[in-house]
Design an enzyme around this catalytic site. Structure first.
Site, short mmCIF file in Angstrom:
data_model
loop_
_atom_site.label_atom_id
_atom_site.label_comp_id
_atom_site.label_asym_id
_atom_site.label_seq_id
_atom_site.Cartn_x
_atom_site.Cartn_y
_atom_site.Cartn_z
NE ARG A 157 7.13 -9.23 -3.29
CZ ARG A 157 6.28 -8.49 -3.99
NH1 ARG A 157 5.94 -7.31 -3.55
NH2 ARG A 157 5.78 -8.97 -5.10
CE1 TYR B 261 2.39 -9.43 -12.73
CE2 TYR B 261 3.86 -11.27 -12.36
CZ TYR B 261 2.97 -10.34 -11.89
OH TYR B 261 2.63 -10.33 -10.55
O1 1CP Z 1 12.27 -8.85 0.28
C1 1CP Z 1 12.05 -9.49 -0.74
O2 1CP Z 1 11.29 -10.49 -0.74
C2 1CP Z 1 12.77 -9.11 -2.03
C3 1CP Z 1 12.01 -8.28 -2.86
C4 1CP Z 1 11.06 -8.77 -3.94
C5 1CP Z 1 10.69 -10.06 -4.39
C6 1CP Z 1 11.09 -11.41 -3.83
C7 1CP Z 1 10.41 -7.84 -4.77
C8 1CP Z 1 10.51 -6.38 -4.63
N1 1CP Z 1 9.71 -8.53 -5.73
C9 1CP Z 1 9.85 -9.88 -5.51
C10 1CP Z 1 9.30 -10.97 -6.33
C11 1CP Z 1 8.05 -10.77 -7.07
N2 1CP Z 1 7.68 -9.72 -7.86
C12 1CP Z 1 7.02 -11.74 -7.17
C13 1CP Z 1 7.08 -13.10 -6.53
C14 1CP Z 1 6.80 -13.02 -5.09
C15 1CP Z 1 5.35 -12.76 -4.71
O3 1CP Z 1 4.49 -13.55 -5.12
O4 1CP Z 1 5.13 -11.80 -4.00
C16 1CP Z 1 6.01 -11.24 -7.98
C17 1CP Z 1 4.69 -11.89 -8.37
C18 1CP Z 1 6.44 -9.96 -8.41
C19 1CP Z 1 5.73 -9.05 -9.33
C20 1CP Z 1 5.51 -7.72 -8.69
N3 1CP Z 1 6.51 -6.79 -8.57
C21 1CP Z 1 4.36 -7.23 -8.04
C22 1CP Z 1 3.03 -7.99 -7.89
C23 1CP Z 1 1.98 -7.42 -8.80
C24 1CP Z 1 0.78 -8.35 -8.93
O5 1CP Z 1 0.69 -9.08 -9.94
O6 1CP Z 1 -0.08 -8.33 -8.04
C25 1CP Z 1 4.68 -5.96 -7.55
C26 1CP Z 1 3.78 -5.01 -6.82
C27 1CP Z 1 6.04 -5.70 -7.89
C28 1CP Z 1 6.84 -4.51 -7.55
C29 1CP Z 1 7.77 -4.70 -6.42
N4 1CP Z 1 8.68 -5.72 -6.28
C30 1CP Z 1 9.41 -5.56 -5.13
C31 1CP Z 1 8.94 -4.34 -4.51
C32 1CP Z 1 9.49 -3.76 -3.23
C33 1CP Z 1 7.92 -3.82 -5.32
C34 1CP Z 1 7.15 -2.55 -5.11
C35 1CP Z 1 7.83 -1.49 -5.89
C36 1CP Z 1 7.37 -0.12 -5.57
O7 1CP Z 1 7.18 0.19 -4.39
O8 1CP Z 1 7.28 0.65 -6.53
#
Ligand code: 1CP
Length: 351
Positions: free
Chosen positions: A24, A148
């Site tokens: 991230r 999900y």
């Molecule tokens: O820089 C990077 O790593 C690339 C960006 C990235 C990655 C690798 C994003 C952007 N998402 C992910 C993968 C992702 N998404 C995972 C696997 C990695 C991890 O465990 O962190 C998971 C579980 C998700 C699902 C997801 N998407 C969540 C988690 C929710 C939960 O269950 O707690 C969230 C908050 C998102 C939204 C998201 N994805 C990425 C961003 C920048 C955001 C936030 C979006 C926003 O600000 O509206």
């Protein structure tokens, strides 16, 4: 030999350098990200190749990390295949109609590479911009994606998911097979366009017992990773201390969260695979001298594995001061080689 310390480590040929990147790293901790994203919905942003390219490059420019990771989300291929999903700010992925019955399966169609043409374009642009710095492609693993889809959104206990898994195993396996096929296509598109490594995120697999993991999850994660043959593969989950040996068995590099010291993780996987991790992301808030010592400790314990890619034990929290990440990269690059060499010579461990 490769000029990239990251690729050298990922392929089991680590030289003196210690590579570092952050899960991230692209996204909410960076003010320049908040500026370019503005109010555009997350999933829509992920379909704009120019925006994806810019946001992916931001942490490489700012921190000097050794790898870029594509700015996207594990939900992007589901949305592209036609599943009704949205990413709600402050919540995460929300599924309009959760998948819980045989009939619901029809709402998880196959992904055709042409559905994610924007990914192909973004990766090609990125590879051209990045030069020697490799791009990491990624996808979600079947259990985490299924969670999900079945829950309808983020979940702490994954209770509905587990109930479906044990209560309707045929439906479960059919769902996971569909997801595995989607994640496989998503990764293949990224690799064909020039991604040099892939990471399969099974973020929530750590909620399972080893027995359930083996019966209900491992075959599907295996299918995804076995389909990727041209580039090194990283497999990661949170709280997966008990699953590390199984997960390491199907990948090239094993990602480790902060709960298991890296020397112990290396021991659990038989000492043959490079490890990636594992600074506790919460410690990014600690005073620098304390944090710096923890970074050094992670380097020393990682030295007991045949290869080490420095990272956090999970993603960068949004409130992180980005200057702290830059300082960590500098520390890993300047002190890492010597600390690693000394710890390998001494056999220093966490215990
Ligand atoms: O820089 C990077 O790593 C690339 C960006 C990235 C990655 C690798 C994003 C952007 N998402 C992910 C993968 C992702 N998404 C995972 C696997 C990695 C991890 O465990 O962190 C998971 C579980 C998700 C699902 C997801 N998407 C969540 C988690 C929710 C939960 O269950 O707690 C969230 C908050 C998102 C939204 C998201 N994805 C990425 C961003 C920048 C955001 C936030 C979006 C926003 O600000 O509206």
């Amino acid at each position: 030999m490769t000029a990239s310390p990251f690729l050298a480590a990922a392929t089991g040929n680590q030289g003196p350098q210690l590579p570092v990147w952050f899960m991230r790293q692209a996204g909410r901790s960076l003010p320049e990200y908040r500026t370019v994203r503005a109010d555009r919905p997350m999933l829509e942003s992920c379909t704009d190749p120019d925006l994806v390219t810019e946001v992916t490059l931001q942490p490489v420019r700012r921190h000097g990390v050794d790898a870029a990771i594509l700015f996207s989300d594990i939900m992007v291929p589901l949305a592209a295949a036609g599943v009704g999903v949205e990413i709600v700010a402050g919540v995460g992925p929300v599924i309009a109609e959760p998948i819980r019955t045989e009939a619901d399966l029809a709402r998880v169609p196959a992904l055709d590479p042409s559905d994610v043409g924007f990914i192909d374009t973004a990766v090609r642009q990125l590879v051209a911009e990045l030069g020697e710095t490799p791009l990491i492609g990624f996808a979600g693993a079947p259990f985490t994606m299924a969670s999900y889809l079945v829950e309808g959104g983020p979940s702490k206990d994954h209770a509905r998911t587990k109930a479906l898994m044990v209560g309707a195993p045929e439906l479960w396996h059919a769902l996971c097979a569909r997801i595995a096929a989607i994640s496989t296509v998503f990764l293949q598109v990224q690799v064909a366009a020039g991604a040099r490594t892939v990471q399969l995120f099974d973020s929530w697999a750590g909620s399972l017992s080893v027995a359930d993991y083996r019966e209900f999850v491992l075959p599907h994660s295996t299918a995804v990773l076995a389909a990727i043959t041209d580039v090194p593969r990283i497999h990661f989950g949170v709280g997966t201390g008990e699953l590390l040996a199984d997960m390491a068995g199907i990948t090239d590099v094993i990602g480790v969260d902060w709960r298991v010291p890296l020397d112990e993780a290396a021991r659990r996987v038989g000492g043959t695979k490079p490890v990636q991790g594992n600074l506790d992301p919460a410690l990014l808030q600690a005073p620098w001298p304390v944090l710096a010592d923890r970074v050094r400790q992670v380097i020393r314990t990682g030295a007991q594995a045949p290869g080490h890619i420095f990272n956090l034990g999970h993603g960068v929290p949004p409130q992180t001061d980005p200057d702290v990440l830059t300082r960590i990269v500098e520390l890993v690059h300047t002190e890492g080689p010597e600390l690693r060499a000394a710890a390998r010579a001494d056999g220093v461990t966490s215990s």
